[in-house]
Write a protein that holds these residues in place. Structure first.
Motif, PDB file in Angstrom:
ATOM      1  N   GLU A 157      66.328  33.770  58.494  1.00 63.76           N
ATOM      2  CA  GLU A 157      65.825  32.407  58.749  1.00 63.76           C
ATOM      3  C   GLU A 157      65.419  31.701  57.692  1.00 63.76           C
ATOM      4  O   GLU A 157      65.740  30.378  57.609  1.00 63.76           O
ATOM      5  N   TYR A 158      65.049  32.258  56.687  1.00 63.02           N
ATOM      6  CA  TYR A 158      64.739  31.689  55.447  1.00 63.02           C
ATOM      7  C   TYR A 158      65.548  30.926  54.718  1.00 63.02           C
ATOM      8  O   TYR A 158      65.537  29.986  54.174  1.00 63.02           O
ATOM      9  N   TYR A 159      66.879  31.811  54.667  1.00 65.55           N
ATOM     10  CA  TYR A 159      67.864  31.201  53.838  1.00 65.55           C
ATOM     11  C   TYR A 159      68.666  30.301  54.698  1.00 65.55           C
ATOM     12  O   TYR A 159      69.591  29.444  54.050  1.00 65.55           O
ATOM     13  N   SER A 160      68.912  30.645  56.204  1.00 62.19           N
ATOM     14  CA  SER A 160      69.762  29.671  56.850  1.00 62.19           C
ATOM     15  C   SER A 160      69.628  28.154  56.830  1.00 62.19           C
ATOM     16  O   SER A 160      70.572  27.691  57.043  1.00 62.19           O
ATOM     17  N   SER A 161      68.606  27.845  56.485  1.00 57.45           N
ATOM     18  CA  SER A 161      68.352  26.200  56.525  1.00 57.45           C
ATOM     19  C   SER A 161      68.511  25.765  55.095  1.00 57.45           C
ATOM     20  O   SER A 161      68.496  24.595  54.948  1.00 57.45           O
ATOM     21  N   LYS A 162      69.010  26.467  54.365  1.00 53.67           N
ATOM     22  CA  LYS A 162      69.222  26.028  52.791  1.00 53.67           C
ATOM     23  C   LYS A 162      70.631  25.508  52.718  1.00 53.67           C
ATOM     24  O   LYS A 162      71.383  25.854  53.437  1.00 53.67           O
ATOM     25  N   PRO A 163      70.619  24.420  51.945  1.00 57.07           N
ATOM     26  CA  PRO A 163      72.188  23.595  51.800  1.00 57.07           C
ATOM     27  C   PRO A 163      73.118  24.519  51.157  1.00 57.07           C
ATOM     28  O   PRO A 163      74.261  24.405  51.377  1.00 57.07           O
TER      29      PRO A 163
END
Ligand code: AMP
Length: 187
Positions: A157-163
């Motif tokens: 969840e922490y990484y999946s929103s990063k571009p």
């Protein structure tokens, strides 16, 4: 270029890390390998972690984070890191951000090699026939898969929103995964 390879055991992170190591002249950073080395050396860390590792449980964040500090601050490896198997918890992900920030680095690409349980079972069964392995192998791997999915959910969840986050189907052939990664990296 710093890269994170993320995904459950059996997704092929190690294989892709080795390909990238050659292609980019970077360094594979496998916490699993580092921890196994500590056990082989019979170091204090090794003695502490052997039971966790054998049971497929995660090793304490403090131990793994400390091992990582040396790697990230190694000038030879600066901006040449391929993380394979780290971070696996949210605390490790936040620690990595801090380590990178204080060494003037960043994560350039995150690859999530996503593979479902059914594919893992098929792979292990095939390997069992070829390599004559026991049922223990399948059970241990499935236990590790479940632990991984459960514990790493917050990291995903922490990484999946990063571009710079990219999800790749880990059920594809190794060569197909490699070319997808290379395309995204532009190499
Ligand atoms: P691997 O070779 O990446 O599949 O890791 C093998 C085992 O090492 C795992 O099942 C864990 O017990 C331990 N391990 C590897 N990386 C980590 C990590 N980042 N955090 C905690 N435990 C780890």
């Amino acid at each position: 270029m710093n890269i994170i390879l993320f995904g459950p055991p059996g997704a092929g992170k190690g294989t892709q890390a080795k390909n990238l190591e050659k292609k980019l002249n970077n360094f594979q950073v496998s916490t699993g390998d580092m921890l196994r080395e500590e056990i082989k050396k019979e170091s204090d860390i090794g003695k502490k972690i052997i039971d966790y590792m054998n049971e497929g449980k995660f090793v304490d964040d403090d131990i793994v984070n400390n091992l990582m500090r040396k790697i990230v601050f190694d000038p030879k490896k600066k901006n040449k890191l391929i993380f394979d198997g780290y971070p696996r918890t949210l605390e490790q992900a936040k620690n990595l951000d801090l380590l990178l920030e204080s060494s003037n680095q960043k994560i350039d690409f995150i690859f999530f090699l996503n593979v479902n349980k059914e594919t893992i079972v098929q792979r292990i069964k095939k390997r069992k026939i070829i390599e004559k392995r026991s049922d223990d192998d399948l059970n241990t791997t499935l236990k590790r898969y479940d632990t991984y999915m459960l514990t790493t959910k917050p990291v995903l969840e922490y990484y999946s929103s990063k571009p710079n986050f990219n999800e790749i189907d880990g059920a594809l052939k190794i060569t197909e995964i490699t070319s997808k990664i290379n395309d995204i990296l532009g190499v």
